[in-house]
Design a protein around this motif. Structure first.
Motif, PDB file in Angstrom:
ATOM      1  N   THR A   8       0.825  -1.134  -0.138  1.00  0.00           N
ATOM      2  CA  THR A   8      -0.001  -0.010  -0.117  1.00  0.00           C
ATOM      3  C   THR A   8       0.925   1.333  -0.053  1.00  0.00           C
ATOM      4  O   THR A   8       1.731   1.225   0.835  1.00  0.00           O
ATOM      5  N   THR A  20      -1.999  -1.403  -3.772  1.00  0.00           N
ATOM      6  CA  THR A  20      -2.873  -0.008  -3.784  1.00  0.00           C
ATOM      7  C   THR A  20      -2.124   0.931  -3.818  1.00  0.00           C
ATOM      8  O   THR A  20      -1.216   1.066  -2.908  1.00  0.00           O
ATOM      9  N   ASN A  47      -2.423   4.660  -3.876  1.00  0.00           N
ATOM     10  CA  ASN A  47      -3.394   5.680  -3.209  1.00  0.00           C
ATOM     11  C   ASN A  47      -2.770   7.115  -4.062  1.00  0.00           C
ATOM     12  O   ASN A  47      -2.846   7.030  -5.055  1.00  0.00           O
ATOM     13  N   THR A  58      -6.568   4.359  -6.719  1.00  0.00           N
ATOM     14  CA  THR A  58      -7.337   5.379  -6.325  1.00  0.00           C
ATOM     15  C   THR A  58      -7.313   6.699  -6.780  1.00  0.00           C
ATOM     16  O   THR A  58      -7.835   6.927  -7.902  1.00  0.00           O
TER      17      THR A  58
END
Length: 185
Positions: A84, A112, A114, A142
């Motif tokens: 992440t 992920t 972000n 995202t």
């Protein structure tokens, strides 16, 4: 006794290594869940560098907590493995990235991105032939950016279990190489 006009000098070479200093690149595997920069996150207490092959092992979540580079990145075929990006941190992978499918049902191996970014010079691959739809290998973008300069390949017959998810509405995927998917049967 003979004496030389020239004094004799002995030369010494001192090499000073600070804790965590590496002499050569090596495979580095996660030892626990934690921040990328924390020595406790990695086997041997060595934080991976630009020349290292990085593996995130089963059940570990590694959080990118600063700008980092590595030679290659693998999320193994274990269960509940994650990388992440926190904040706006960037990861540069000079070679390939491999996101393997989990080995048990109802698990997701996930990278992920972000608000940060990732640049992968080599191929991003999603290997595996498991057709169980609850074993997912996924990249979620995202609000960050993934630069896939070497292309993306989905292999096997279960491409629905290998996903790039654009979630959040502001993420960017820049694909400079080929996108390869298996033929539908």
């Amino acid at each position: 006794i003979l004496h030389s006009k020239f004094p004799t000098y002995q030369h010494y070479l001192a090499i000073i290594l600070l804790p965590g200093t590496k002499i050569f690149a090596a495979p580095i595997t996660s030892a626990a869940t934690g921040n990328w920069s924390a020595i406790g996150t990695w086997v041997g207490g060595v934080v991976p560098g630009a020349g290292d092959d990085v593996t995130i092992a089963a059940t570990h979540t590694v959080t990118l907590d600063g700008p980092r580079s590595c030679l290659s990145l693998t999320l193994v075929a274990g269960n509940r493995i994650a990388l992440t990006h926190s904040g706006t941190n960037a990861l540069t992978v000079l070679g390939a990235v491999t996101l393997q499918q989990p080995t048990a049902n109802n698990n997701t191996n996930e990278w992920t991105i972000n608000a940060g970014s990732a640049t992968v010079s080599g191929l991003i691959s999603f290997p595996g032939t498991n057709t169980t739809i609850t074993r997912i290998a996924r990249i979620t973008i995202t609000t960050g950016t993934l630069n896939a300069n070497g292309g993306i390949t989905f292999t096997g017959s279960a491409s629905a279990t290998k996903v790039i998810l654009m979630s959040g509405g502001a993420g960017t995927l820049n694909l400079k190489g080929a996108l390869t998917v298996p033929a539908l049967s």
